[in-house]
Motif scaffolding. Structure first.
Motif, PDB file in Angstrom:
ATOM      1  N   GLY A  20       0.829  -1.189   0.000  1.00  0.00           N
ATOM      2  CA  GLY A  20       0.000   0.000   0.000  1.00  0.00           C
ATOM      3  C   GLY A  20       0.854   1.225   0.000  1.00  0.00           C
ATOM      4  O   GLY A  20       1.992   1.216  -0.367  1.00  0.00           O
ATOM      5  N   ASP A 136      -2.380  -7.238   0.647  1.00  0.00           N
ATOM      6  CA  ASP A 136      -2.543  -6.164  -0.341  1.00  0.00           C
ATOM      7  C   ASP A 136      -2.997  -6.677  -1.699  1.00  0.00           C
ATOM      8  O   ASP A 136      -2.923  -5.943  -2.688  1.00  0.00           O
ATOM      9  N   GLU A 139      -5.596  -4.445  -3.566  1.00  0.00           N
ATOM     10  CA  GLU A 139      -4.999  -3.166  -3.951  1.00  0.00           C
ATOM     11  C   GLU A 139      -3.977  -3.357  -5.060  1.00  0.00           C
ATOM     12  O   GLU A 139      -3.910  -2.565  -6.012  1.00  0.00           O
ATOM     13  N   HIS A 201      -1.543   0.860   7.329  1.00  0.00           N
ATOM     14  CA  HIS A 201      -2.457   1.848   6.763  1.00  0.00           C
ATOM     15  C   HIS A 201      -2.846   2.915   7.780  1.00  0.00           C
ATOM     16  O   HIS A 201      -3.762   3.692   7.538  1.00  0.00           O
ATOM     17  N   ARG A 287       5.753   5.874   2.464  1.00  0.00           N
ATOM     18  CA  ARG A 287       4.316   6.110   2.402  1.00  0.00           C
ATOM     19  C   ARG A 287       3.950   7.054   1.252  1.00  0.00           C
ATOM     20  O   ARG A 287       2.772   7.191   0.914  1.00  0.00           O
TER      21      ARG A 287
END
Length: 441
Positions: A20, A136, A139, A201, A287
Protein backbone atom coordinates in the motif's frame (compact mmCIF):
# COMPACT_ATOMS: atom_id res chain seq x y z
CA UNK A 1 13.61 -22.14 1.21
CA UNK A 2 12.37 -20.58 -2.03
CA UNK A 3 12.95 -23.80 -3.96
CA UNK A 4 10.88 -25.76 -1.45
CA UNK A 5 8.02 -23.28 -1.55
CA UNK A 6 8.00 -23.31 -5.34
CA UNK A 7 7.11 -27.01 -5.23
CA UNK A 8 3.96 -26.40 -3.19
CA UNK A 9 0.64 -26.54 -5.07
CA UNK A 10 -0.44 -22.97 -5.64
CA UNK A 11 -4.17 -23.69 -5.75
CA UNK A 12 -6.78 -21.29 -7.08
CA UNK A 13 -8.07 -18.03 -5.77
CA UNK A 14 -11.13 -18.36 -3.57
CA UNK A 15 -12.38 -15.18 -3.43
CA UNK A 16 8.35 -7.58 7.96
CA UNK A 17 6.23 -6.72 5.48
CA UNK A 18 4.58 -3.81 3.75
CA UNK A 19 2.49 -2.63 0.97
CA UNK A 20 0.00 0.00 0.00
CA UNK A 21 1.09 3.53 0.44
CA UNK A 22 3.41 2.46 3.20
CA UNK A 23 5.27 0.08 0.96
CA UNK A 24 8.82 0.76 0.04
CA UNK A 25 10.28 0.41 -3.29
CA UNK A 26 13.72 -0.08 -4.37
CA UNK A 27 15.15 -2.43 -1.99
CA UNK A 28 14.33 -4.44 1.06
CA UNK A 29 12.50 -4.68 4.19
CA UNK A 30 11.49 -5.87 7.70
CA UNK A 31 13.40 -2.74 7.88
CA UNK A 32 10.04 -1.70 7.63
CA UNK A 33 10.13 -0.46 4.17
CA UNK A 34 10.11 -3.14 1.63
CA UNK A 35 8.84 -2.19 -1.72
CA UNK A 36 6.00 -2.77 -3.99
CA UNK A 37 6.90 -1.06 -7.22
CA UNK A 38 9.62 -2.33 -9.55
CA UNK A 39 13.08 -1.07 -8.72
CA UNK A 40 13.84 2.11 -10.68
CA UNK A 41 17.02 0.61 -12.12
CA UNK A 42 15.28 -2.52 -13.27
CA UNK A 43 14.40 -2.71 -16.99
CA UNK A 44 10.71 -2.49 -17.67
CA UNK A 45 8.12 -1.07 -20.01
CA UNK A 46 7.06 2.53 -20.07
CA UNK A 47 4.63 3.84 -17.44
CA UNK A 48 1.08 2.74 -18.04
CA UNK A 49 -0.46 6.08 -17.20
CA UNK A 50 -0.53 5.78 -13.43
CA UNK A 51 1.72 8.19 -11.61
CA UNK A 52 5.11 6.52 -11.33
CA UNK A 53 3.64 3.08 -12.00
CA UNK A 54 5.29 0.64 -14.35
CA UNK A 55 3.92 -2.30 -16.20
CA UNK A 56 5.02 -5.91 -16.18
CA UNK A 57 8.66 -6.88 -16.23
CA UNK A 58 10.21 -6.53 -19.62
CA UNK A 59 12.03 -9.82 -19.32
CA UNK A 60 8.87 -11.92 -19.25
CA UNK A 61 7.96 -13.56 -22.51
CA UNK A 62 4.30 -14.13 -21.78
CA UNK A 63 1.53 -11.88 -20.45
CA UNK A 64 0.55 -12.24 -16.83
CA UNK A 65 -2.45 -14.33 -16.07
CA UNK A 66 -5.51 -12.64 -14.70
CA UNK A 67 -5.82 -12.73 -10.93
CA UNK A 68 -6.84 -16.17 -9.78
CA UNK A 69 -6.11 -17.84 -13.11
CA UNK A 70 -3.05 -19.77 -14.05
CA UNK A 71 -1.76 -19.94 -10.47
CA UNK A 72 0.69 -22.79 -10.14
CA UNK A 73 1.17 -23.15 -13.87
CA UNK A 74 4.43 -22.68 -15.74
CA UNK A 75 7.77 -24.37 -15.59
CA UNK A 76 9.52 -25.05 -12.27
CA UNK A 77 11.88 -22.19 -13.09
CA UNK A 78 8.96 -19.79 -13.56
CA UNK A 79 7.40 -20.89 -10.28
CA UNK A 80 10.73 -20.47 -8.53
CA UNK A 81 11.01 -16.98 -10.00
CA UNK A 82 7.52 -16.10 -8.78
CA UNK A 83 8.31 -17.19 -5.22
CA UNK A 84 11.61 -15.32 -5.31
CA UNK A 85 9.74 -12.16 -6.28
CA UNK A 86 7.06 -12.68 -3.63
CA UNK A 87 9.64 -13.24 -0.87
CA UNK A 88 12.04 -10.52 -2.11
CA UNK A 89 14.98 -12.89 -1.65
CA UNK A 90 17.44 -10.23 -2.80
CA UNK A 91 16.46 -8.18 0.26
CA UNK A 92 17.50 -10.87 2.73
CA UNK A 93 21.03 -9.53 3.05
CA UNK A 94 19.76 -6.65 5.20
CA UNK A 95 18.69 -9.11 7.90
CA UNK A 96 21.79 -10.96 9.28
CA UNK A 97 23.43 -7.69 10.31
CA UNK A 98 20.75 -7.14 12.94
CA UNK A 99 21.71 -10.23 14.93
CA UNK A 100 25.44 -9.64 14.42
CA UNK A 101 25.20 -6.02 15.59
CA UNK A 102 23.21 -7.22 18.59
CA UNK A 103 25.88 -9.78 19.43
CA UNK A 104 28.58 -7.11 19.24
CA UNK A 105 26.54 -4.79 21.44
CA UNK A 106 26.57 -7.30 24.30
CA UNK A 107 30.28 -7.93 23.86
CA UNK A 108 30.02 -11.50 22.58
CA UNK A 109 31.49 -13.32 19.63
CA UNK A 110 28.73 -14.67 17.31
CA UNK A 111 28.01 -18.30 18.12
CA UNK A 112 25.31 -20.92 18.00
CA UNK A 113 22.74 -18.61 19.53
CA UNK A 114 23.54 -15.95 16.94
CA UNK A 115 23.04 -18.47 14.14
CA UNK A 116 19.63 -19.41 15.54
CA UNK A 117 18.70 -15.74 15.77
CA UNK A 118 19.74 -15.09 12.17
CA UNK A 119 17.69 -18.07 10.97
CA UNK A 120 14.68 -16.92 12.97
CA UNK A 121 15.02 -13.37 11.63
CA UNK A 122 15.22 -14.56 8.03
CA UNK A 123 12.10 -16.71 8.42
CA UNK A 124 10.09 -13.95 10.10
CA UNK A 125 11.26 -11.47 7.48
CA UNK A 126 10.10 -13.71 4.65
CA UNK A 127 6.84 -14.37 6.48
CA UNK A 128 6.28 -10.61 6.45
CA UNK A 129 6.93 -10.47 2.71
CA UNK A 130 4.39 -13.18 1.90
CA UNK A 131 1.81 -11.82 4.33
CA UNK A 132 2.21 -8.32 2.94
CA UNK A 133 1.33 -9.39 -0.59
CA UNK A 134 -1.57 -11.48 0.65
CA UNK A 135 -3.00 -8.55 2.60
CA UNK A 136 -2.54 -6.16 -0.34
CA UNK A 137 -3.78 -8.51 -3.08
CA UNK A 138 -6.89 -6.45 -3.94
CA UNK A 139 -5.00 -3.17 -3.95
CA UNK A 140 -2.18 -4.69 -6.00
CA UNK A 141 -4.66 -5.98 -8.55
CA UNK A 142 -5.39 -2.33 -9.38
CA UNK A 143 -2.07 -0.58 -8.77
CA UNK A 144 0.51 -3.35 -9.24
CA UNK A 145 -0.98 -6.11 -11.42
CA UNK A 146 2.50 -7.41 -12.32
CA UNK A 147 3.12 -8.77 -8.83
CA UNK A 148 2.97 -12.55 -8.20
CA UNK A 149 -0.48 -12.77 -6.59
CA UNK A 150 -2.54 -10.42 -8.80
CA UNK A 151 -0.81 -11.78 -11.91
CA UNK A 152 -1.98 -15.27 -10.96
CA UNK A 153 1.49 -16.81 -10.64
CA UNK A 154 0.95 -17.51 -6.92
CA UNK A 155 -2.44 -17.99 -5.29
CA UNK A 156 -3.50 -16.05 -2.18
CA UNK A 157 -3.92 -19.31 -0.25
CA UNK A 158 -0.35 -20.36 -1.02
CA UNK A 159 1.03 -16.98 0.05
CA UNK A 160 -0.90 -17.01 3.32
CA UNK A 161 0.15 -20.59 4.00
CA UNK A 162 3.78 -19.71 3.39
CA UNK A 163 3.51 -16.80 5.84
CA UNK A 164 2.18 -19.13 8.52
CA UNK A 165 4.80 -21.82 7.94
CA UNK A 166 7.66 -19.31 7.92
CA UNK A 167 6.41 -17.70 11.13
CA UNK A 168 6.28 -21.07 12.87
CA UNK A 169 9.77 -21.92 11.61
CA UNK A 170 11.12 -18.60 12.86
CA UNK A 171 9.71 -19.13 16.33
CA UNK A 172 11.06 -22.69 16.43
CA UNK A 173 14.55 -21.47 15.56
CA UNK A 174 14.35 -18.76 18.21
CA UNK A 175 13.29 -21.34 20.79
CA UNK A 176 16.54 -23.22 20.17
CA UNK A 177 18.38 -20.16 21.49
CA UNK A 178 16.44 -20.16 24.76
CA UNK A 179 13.22 -18.91 26.28
CA UNK A 180 14.23 -15.24 26.40
CA UNK A 181 15.03 -15.32 22.68
CA UNK A 182 11.66 -16.96 22.00
CA UNK A 183 9.92 -14.20 23.97
CA UNK A 184 11.59 -11.51 21.84
CA UNK A 185 10.87 -13.43 18.62
CA UNK A 186 7.22 -13.76 19.60
CA UNK A 187 7.00 -10.00 20.02
CA UNK A 188 8.70 -9.53 16.66
CA UNK A 189 6.31 -11.92 14.90
CA UNK A 190 3.30 -10.22 16.48
CA UNK A 191 4.59 -6.82 15.32
CA UNK A 192 5.10 -8.05 11.74
CA UNK A 193 1.62 -9.54 11.50
CA UNK A 194 0.00 -6.50 13.11
CA UNK A 195 1.76 -4.21 10.67
CA UNK A 196 0.85 -6.18 7.56
CA UNK A 197 -2.77 -6.77 8.50
CA UNK A 198 -3.65 -3.32 9.86
CA UNK A 199 -1.03 -0.89 11.15
CA UNK A 200 0.64 -0.07 7.83
CA UNK A 201 -2.46 1.85 6.76
CA UNK A 202 -2.44 3.91 9.95
CA UNK A 203 -0.22 6.61 11.40
CA UNK A 204 1.33 3.95 13.61
CA UNK A 205 2.82 2.17 10.59
CA UNK A 206 6.34 3.69 10.72
CA UNK A 207 6.54 3.15 14.48
CA UNK A 208 5.52 -0.50 14.07
CA UNK A 209 8.22 -1.13 11.51
CA UNK A 210 10.79 0.68 13.65
CA UNK A 211 9.81 -1.57 16.56
CA UNK A 212 10.16 -4.67 14.36
CA UNK A 213 13.70 -3.80 13.30
CA UNK A 214 14.71 -2.89 16.85
CA UNK A 215 13.33 -6.18 18.14
CA UNK A 216 15.27 -8.00 15.45
CA UNK A 217 18.54 -6.58 16.77
CA UNK A 218 17.51 -7.35 20.35
CA UNK A 219 16.75 -10.91 19.29
CA UNK A 220 20.35 -11.32 18.16
CA UNK A 221 21.65 -9.81 21.39
CA UNK A 222 19.45 -12.05 23.53
CA UNK A 223 20.19 -15.26 21.66
CA UNK A 224 23.94 -14.60 21.63
CA UNK A 225 24.13 -13.77 25.33
CA UNK A 226 21.99 -16.76 26.24
CA UNK A 227 24.03 -19.13 24.10
CA UNK A 228 27.35 -17.81 25.43
CA UNK A 229 26.37 -17.97 29.09
CA UNK A 230 23.38 -20.22 29.83
CA UNK A 231 23.58 -19.49 33.54
CA UNK A 232 22.00 -16.36 34.91
CA UNK A 233 23.91 -13.75 36.82
CA UNK A 234 27.09 -13.79 34.70
CA UNK A 235 28.22 -10.87 32.55
CA UNK A 236 26.65 -11.16 29.12
CA UNK A 237 24.28 -13.94 30.23
CA UNK A 238 21.31 -11.65 30.68
CA UNK A 239 17.77 -12.32 29.63
CA UNK A 240 16.60 -9.45 27.49
CA UNK A 241 12.99 -10.48 27.90
CA UNK A 242 13.28 -9.12 31.46
CA UNK A 243 13.53 -5.64 29.90
CA UNK A 244 11.65 -5.92 26.62
CA UNK A 245 8.74 -8.28 27.11
CA UNK A 246 8.55 -8.49 30.87
CA UNK A 247 9.57 -11.43 33.04
CA UNK A 248 7.50 -14.33 31.76
CA UNK A 249 6.70 -17.28 33.96
CA UNK A 250 8.93 -19.51 31.88
CA UNK A 251 11.89 -17.15 32.08
CA UNK A 252 11.41 -16.74 35.81
CA UNK A 253 11.46 -20.48 36.26
CA UNK A 254 14.64 -20.75 34.20
CA UNK A 255 16.63 -18.12 36.09
CA UNK A 256 16.32 -15.61 38.90
CA UNK A 257 16.87 -12.05 37.67
CA UNK A 258 20.06 -10.53 39.03
CA UNK A 259 21.84 -7.22 38.46
CA UNK A 260 24.17 -9.04 36.04
CA UNK A 261 21.20 -10.41 34.12
CA UNK A 262 19.68 -6.97 33.63
CA UNK A 263 22.97 -5.21 32.93
CA UNK A 264 23.94 -7.64 30.19
CA UNK A 265 20.92 -6.62 28.10
CA UNK A 266 21.39 -2.87 28.35
CA UNK A 267 24.24 -2.37 25.83
CA UNK A 268 22.08 -3.56 22.91
CA UNK A 269 19.22 -1.14 23.57
CA UNK A 270 20.87 2.04 22.19
CA UNK A 271 21.96 0.29 18.99
CA UNK A 272 18.43 -1.05 18.59
CA UNK A 273 17.04 2.47 18.98
CA UNK A 274 19.43 3.82 16.33
CA UNK A 275 18.39 1.12 13.87
CA UNK A 276 14.74 1.67 14.74
CA UNK A 277 15.02 5.43 14.17
CA UNK A 278 16.51 4.82 10.73
CA UNK A 279 13.74 2.37 9.90
CA UNK A 280 11.09 4.87 11.00
CA UNK A 281 12.44 7.40 8.52
CA UNK A 282 12.60 4.92 5.65
CA UNK A 283 9.03 3.82 6.29
CA UNK A 284 7.81 7.43 6.51
CA UNK A 285 9.28 8.17 3.08
CA UNK A 286 7.85 4.95 1.65
CA UNK A 287 4.32 6.11 2.40
CA UNK A 288 4.71 8.59 -0.47
CA UNK A 289 6.43 6.26 -2.93
CA UNK A 290 3.41 5.67 -5.15
CA UNK A 291 2.22 9.26 -5.52
CA UNK A 292 5.30 11.29 -4.57
CA UNK A 293 4.74 14.97 -3.86
CA UNK A 294 6.36 15.19 -0.41
CA UNK A 295 9.37 17.46 0.03
CA UNK A 296 9.29 17.91 3.79
CA UNK A 297 9.43 14.20 4.66
CA UNK A 298 12.64 13.39 2.73
CA UNK A 299 14.25 16.53 4.16
CA UNK A 300 13.28 15.56 7.70
CA UNK A 301 14.56 12.03 7.19
CA UNK A 302 17.81 13.38 5.72
CA UNK A 303 18.29 15.43 8.87
CA UNK A 304 17.55 12.36 10.99
CA UNK A 305 20.05 10.30 9.00
CA UNK A 306 22.72 12.91 9.58
CA UNK A 307 21.92 13.01 13.30
CA UNK A 308 22.15 9.22 13.56
CA UNK A 309 25.55 9.25 11.86
CA UNK A 310 26.71 11.94 14.28
CA UNK A 311 25.44 9.83 17.20
CA UNK A 312 27.49 6.86 16.03
CA UNK A 313 30.60 9.02 15.70
CA UNK A 314 30.01 11.55 18.49
CA UNK A 315 31.03 11.54 22.11
CA UNK A 316 32.62 13.31 25.03
CA UNK A 317 35.63 12.74 27.26
CA UNK A 318 33.64 12.37 30.47
CA UNK A 319 31.40 9.58 29.18
CA UNK A 320 34.40 8.04 27.42
CA UNK A 321 36.36 7.77 30.67
CA UNK A 322 33.32 6.33 32.42
CA UNK A 323 32.99 3.74 29.70
CA UNK A 324 36.64 2.74 29.94
CA UNK A 325 36.31 2.21 33.70
CA UNK A 326 33.37 -0.13 33.10
CA UNK A 327 35.00 -2.01 30.22
CA UNK A 328 34.78 -5.80 30.27
CA UNK A 329 36.81 -8.46 28.47
CA UNK A 330 36.03 -8.76 24.77
CA UNK A 331 36.53 -11.71 22.44
CA UNK A 332 40.15 -11.75 21.31
CA UNK A 333 41.22 -8.99 23.71
CA UNK A 334 42.40 -8.52 27.29
CA UNK A 335 40.24 -7.24 30.15
CA UNK A 336 39.17 -3.70 29.42
CA UNK A 337 40.57 -3.76 25.87
CA UNK A 338 39.26 -4.41 22.40
CA UNK A 339 40.90 -6.33 19.57
CA UNK A 340 43.33 -3.43 19.05
CA UNK A 341 44.41 -3.39 22.71
CA UNK A 342 42.55 -0.19 23.69
CA UNK A 343 39.67 0.64 26.03
CA UNK A 344 36.23 -0.52 24.93
CA UNK A 345 34.47 2.38 23.15
CA UNK A 346 31.06 2.32 24.78
CA UNK A 347 29.57 -0.62 22.93
CA UNK A 348 27.75 1.48 20.39
CA UNK A 349 25.97 3.75 22.82
CA UNK A 350 25.22 7.05 21.07
CA UNK A 351 27.14 10.00 22.47
CA UNK A 352 30.03 8.07 24.02
CA UNK A 353 32.49 8.67 21.23
CA UNK A 354 35.29 6.62 19.76
CA UNK A 355 38.46 6.83 21.86
CA UNK A 356 41.99 7.00 20.56
CA UNK A 357 43.90 9.04 18.03
CA UNK A 358 42.49 9.90 14.64
CA UNK A 359 44.76 7.26 13.11
CA UNK A 360 43.60 4.38 15.30
CA UNK A 361 42.38 1.49 13.10
CA UNK A 362 39.06 1.03 14.89
CA UNK A 363 38.25 4.73 14.74
CA UNK A 364 39.06 4.86 11.04
CA UNK A 365 36.92 1.80 10.41
CA UNK A 366 33.90 3.25 12.20
CA UNK A 367 34.31 6.54 10.34
CA UNK A 368 34.51 4.70 7.02
CA UNK A 369 31.44 2.56 7.71
CA UNK A 370 29.45 5.54 8.92
CA UNK A 371 30.49 7.44 5.80
CA UNK A 372 29.23 4.54 3.68
CA UNK A 373 25.92 4.75 5.53
CA UNK A 374 25.59 8.47 4.78
CA UNK A 375 26.70 8.01 1.18
CA UNK A 376 24.08 5.32 0.60
CA UNK A 377 21.10 6.98 2.27
CA UNK A 378 21.81 10.71 1.90
CA UNK A 379 21.94 11.57 -1.83
CA UNK A 380 18.69 9.75 -2.78
CA UNK A 381 16.88 11.58 0.03
CA UNK A 382 18.19 14.92 -1.18
CA UNK A 383 17.13 14.15 -4.74
CA UNK A 384 13.65 13.17 -3.55
CA UNK A 385 13.37 16.42 -1.60
CA UNK A 386 14.38 18.50 -4.62
CA UNK A 387 12.11 16.57 -6.99
CA UNK A 388 9.48 14.57 -5.06
CA UNK A 389 8.42 12.44 -8.03
CA UNK A 390 7.47 8.79 -7.47
CA UNK A 391 10.63 7.35 -9.11
CA UNK A 392 12.96 9.51 -7.02
CA UNK A 393 10.95 8.85 -3.88
CA UNK A 394 11.25 5.15 -4.61
CA UNK A 395 15.00 5.51 -5.01
CA UNK A 396 15.16 7.27 -1.65
CA UNK A 397 13.38 4.33 -0.03
CA UNK A 398 15.71 1.89 -1.73
CA UNK A 399 18.74 3.88 -0.62
CA UNK A 400 17.47 3.85 2.95
CA UNK A 401 17.04 0.10 2.88
CA UNK A 402 20.47 -0.50 1.38
CA UNK A 403 21.93 1.80 4.03
CA UNK A 404 20.83 -0.71 6.70
CA UNK A 405 23.90 -2.84 6.02
CA UNK A 406 26.60 -0.19 6.54
CA UNK A 407 24.70 1.12 9.56
CA UNK A 408 24.67 -2.36 11.11
CA UNK A 409 28.37 -2.71 10.31
CA UNK A 410 29.18 0.67 11.89
CA UNK A 411 27.26 -0.23 15.06
CA UNK A 412 29.10 -3.55 15.33
CA UNK A 413 32.51 -1.96 14.80
CA UNK A 414 31.73 0.84 17.25
CA UNK A 415 30.88 -1.77 19.87
CA UNK A 416 34.44 -3.08 19.63
CA UNK A 417 33.88 -5.85 17.05
CA UNK A 418 35.69 -4.74 13.89
CA UNK A 419 35.74 -8.24 12.41
CA UNK A 420 31.97 -8.50 12.77
CA UNK A 421 31.55 -5.07 11.20
CA UNK A 422 33.65 -6.03 8.20
CA UNK A 423 31.76 -9.32 7.85
CA UNK A 424 28.44 -7.46 7.78
CA UNK A 425 29.79 -4.99 5.21
CA UNK A 426 30.82 -7.97 3.09
CA UNK A 427 27.13 -8.61 2.44
CA UNK A 428 26.87 -5.49 0.27
CA UNK A 429 28.35 -6.96 -2.95
CA UNK A 430 26.31 -10.13 -2.48
CA UNK A 431 23.13 -8.09 -2.14
CA UNK A 432 23.94 -6.09 -5.26
CA UNK A 433 24.67 -9.22 -7.26
CA UNK A 434 21.40 -10.92 -6.38
CA UNK A 435 19.44 -7.70 -6.89
CA UNK A 436 20.46 -7.78 -10.55
CA UNK A 437 18.68 -11.10 -10.94
CA UNK A 438 15.67 -10.68 -8.64
CA UNK A 439 14.04 -7.35 -7.90
CA UNK A 440 14.38 -6.17 -4.34
CA UNK A 441 10.79 -4.94 -4.38
Amino acid sequence: MVAALSLLPAGRRNGFAHGGPAAAVTDDRLSGAGGTAPAPDRPGPRPTGRTGERGADAGESRPHAAPGRGAGRGTPRERLRAWAELLRVSALFSVPGDALAGAAAVGRRPGRGSASAIGASLCLYEAGMALNDWADRDEDAVDRPHRPIPSGRISPAAALGAAGVLTAAGLALAARAGRPALAVATGLAATVWAYDLHLKHTKAGPAAMAAARSLDLLLGATATAEGAAPGAGTPGGGRLSDNVAGVTAAATAAAVPTPGTLTASLPALPAALVLGAHTYGVTAVSRHEAQGGSTSVPLAVLATTTALAAAVLGGGERSRRATDRKAVPQPGGTPGQDLFGRGIPGRGIPGRGIPGRATDPLRLLVIGLTGAYLRTAGPPLLHAALNPSPPLTQRAVGGGIRAMIPLQAALAARAGSPVTGLAVMGLVPLARSLARKVSLT
